[in-house]
Design a protein around this motif. Structure first.
Motif, PDB file in Angstrom:
ATOM      1  N   GLY A  61     -26.971  13.310  40.317  1.00  0.00           N
ATOM      2  CA  GLY A  61     -27.458  14.440  39.537  1.00  0.00           C
ATOM      3  C   GLY A  61     -28.963  14.573  39.511  1.00  0.00           C
ATOM      4  N   CYS A  62     -29.700  13.746  40.261  1.00  0.00           N
ATOM      5  CA  CYS A  62     -31.170  13.762  40.141  1.00  0.00           C
ATOM      6  C   CYS A  62     -31.808  13.844  41.511  1.00  0.00           C
ATOM      7  CB  CYS A  62     -31.643  12.522  39.396  1.00  0.00           C
ATOM      8  SG  CYS A  62     -33.428  12.481  39.217  1.00  0.00           S
ATOM      9  N   SER A  63     -32.318  15.026  41.831  1.00  0.00           N
ATOM     10  CA  SER A  63     -32.908  15.195  43.160  1.00  0.00           C
ATOM     11  C   SER A  63     -34.227  14.432  43.250  1.00  0.00           C
ATOM     12  CB  SER A  63     -33.126  16.684  43.443  1.00  0.00           C
ATOM     13  OG  SER A  63     -34.034  17.229  42.497  1.00  0.00           O
ATOM     14  N   GLY A  64     -34.917  14.288  42.107  1.00  0.00           N
ATOM     15  CA  GLY A  64     -36.183  13.547  42.107  1.00  0.00           C
ATOM     16  C   GLY A  64     -35.978  12.125  42.592  1.00  0.00           C
ATOM     17  N   CYS A  65     -34.954  11.466  42.024  1.00  0.00           N
ATOM     18  CA  CYS A  65     -34.696  10.088  42.398  1.00  0.00           C
ATOM     19  C   CYS A  65     -34.163   9.988  43.830  1.00  0.00           C
ATOM     20  CB  CYS A  65     -33.734   9.421  41.411  1.00  0.00           C
ATOM     21  SG  CYS A  65     -34.572   8.909  39.892  1.00  0.00           S
ATOM     22  N   ARG A  66     -33.421  11.050  44.261  1.00  0.00           N
ATOM     23  CA  ARG A  66     -32.936  11.035  45.655  1.00  0.00           C
ATOM     24  C   ARG A  66     -34.110  11.078  46.618  1.00  0.00           C
ATOM     25  NH1 ARG A  66     -28.764  14.472  44.020  1.00  0.00           N
ATOM     26  NH2 ARG A  66     -29.809  16.310  44.864  1.00  0.00           N
ATOM     27  N   GLN A  67     -35.107  11.921  46.284  1.00  0.00           N
ATOM     28  CA  GLN A  67     -36.315  11.988  47.126  1.00  0.00           C
ATOM     29  C   GLN A  67     -37.042  10.656  47.132  1.00  0.00           C
ATOM     30  OE1 GLN A  67     -38.756  15.233  45.842  1.00  0.00           O
ATOM     31  NE2 GLN A  67     -37.399  16.777  46.739  1.00  0.00           N
ATOM     32  N   GLU A  68     -37.142  10.098  45.952  1.00  0.00           N
ATOM     33  CA  GLU A  68     -37.808   8.806  45.825  1.00  0.00           C
ATOM     34  C   GLU A  68     -37.106   7.762  46.708  1.00  0.00           C
ATOM     35  OE1 GLU A  68     -40.416   8.158  43.956  1.00  0.00           O
ATOM     36  OE2 GLU A  68     -40.466   5.964  44.040  1.00  0.00           O
ATOM     37  N   LEU A  69     -35.780   7.821  46.709  1.00  0.00           N
ATOM     38  CA  LEU A  69     -34.988   6.888  47.517  1.00  0.00           C
ATOM     39  C   LEU A  69     -35.277   7.080  49.001  1.00  0.00           C
ATOM     40  CD1 LEU A  69     -32.775   4.733  47.710  1.00  0.00           C
ATOM     41  CD2 LEU A  69     -31.098   6.581  47.756  1.00  0.00           C
TER      42      LEU A  69
END
Ligand code: ZN
Length: 259
Positions: free
Chosen positions: A33-41
């Motif tokens: 549910g979190c695109s920010g964390c996906r990008q970070e990953l």
């Protein structure tokens, strides 16, 4: 702390494929549910981000860090994962990366262990604190009852000369027994006082030998020979031969009282 900050370390471990169990599941759910964390990953999965992170934690030894940086600087980024001419250097670079990644994992794990150790220390500290207070209270009670310098005063009706007296405090279910006596006559040579717990049925149970001090005061505290959970009908004190045996009353009675 925001949810994203909370996942920062987890993300790095996740990127390295070493996050496990509930933490992995929890992060995977958050990532959905979190695109920010996906990008970070995604960024973490790139080598450069790993290097950046490894330089923000506790510093690795400068020499190995420099060696690692040199190796990476000399190596064209694209060829790093492909075996082609110059493969020997690729291997060297890969080895350097393995070291950097290993160090990063260790640093993150250590930081976590530190946090949980700190937590454990804190709760241990508060448990110890309350136990210390309880212990101190218990010690003060026993000291007051039994310390040689404690003043022991027996109050009696007027014109009655002070008589030998004993008081037994017995906590049956914990085998706790505190006995204090005063105005005891000095011991004749080769004699000793013995305390007895007398159950409703059965023989008297030895509950400790004692000698009065110069003022006639004496105490027996939690005699180790006392069996657990015995019901007490009477406590008694006898005068026994000092040489024993002390397993049954054989001498003369000094005082007794019903419980
Ligand atoms: Zn997030």
């Amino acid at each position: 702390m925001s949810a994203h900050e909370q996942y920062a370390d987890d993300l790095a471990l996740y990127a390295l494929g070493v996050l496990e169990g509930a933490e992995r599941a929890s992060l995977a759910k958050h990532l959905d549910g979190c695109s920010g964390c996906r990008q970070e990953l995604e960024a973490l999965r790139g080598d450069s981000a790993l290097l950046a992170m490894s330089s923000t934690g506790p510093k690795p030894p400068q020499r190995s860090r420099q060696r690692l940086l040199n190796a990476i600087a000399k190596e064209p980024r694209r060829s790093a994962a492909v075996a082609e001419p110059g493969w020997r250097f690729n291997l060297w670079a890969l080895f350097g990366w393995a070291a950097a990644v290993g160090m990063l994992v260790v640093v993150i794990q250590l930081r976590r262990q530190n946090a949980s150790l700190q937590q454990a220390m804190n709760s241990l500290g508060s448990v110890l604190g309350s136990q210390t207070i309880e212990l101190e209270n218990a010690r003060r009670i026993v000291d007051t009852l039994t310390a040689p310098e404690a003043q022991t005063v027996t109050l009696v009706t007027a014109k009655t000369p002070p008589q030998p007296q004993g008081k037994a405090f017995y906590l049956r279910n914990r085998s706790g027994l505190v006995f204090v006596a005063n105005n005891l006559a000095p011991l004749p040579p080769d004699k000793i006082y013995e305390l007895w717990l007398i159950p409703p049925n059965g023989k008297p149970i030895a509950a400790g030998l004692f000698k009065p001090d110069a003022k006639g005061n004496a105490s027996v505290i939690n005699p180790p020979e006392l069996p657990a959970g015995v019901e007490a009908k009477t406590f008694a004190v006898t005068l026994e031969p000092a040489s024993g045996p002390h397993d049954a009353p054989r001498g003369t009675g000094v005082m007794q009282g019903g419980a």
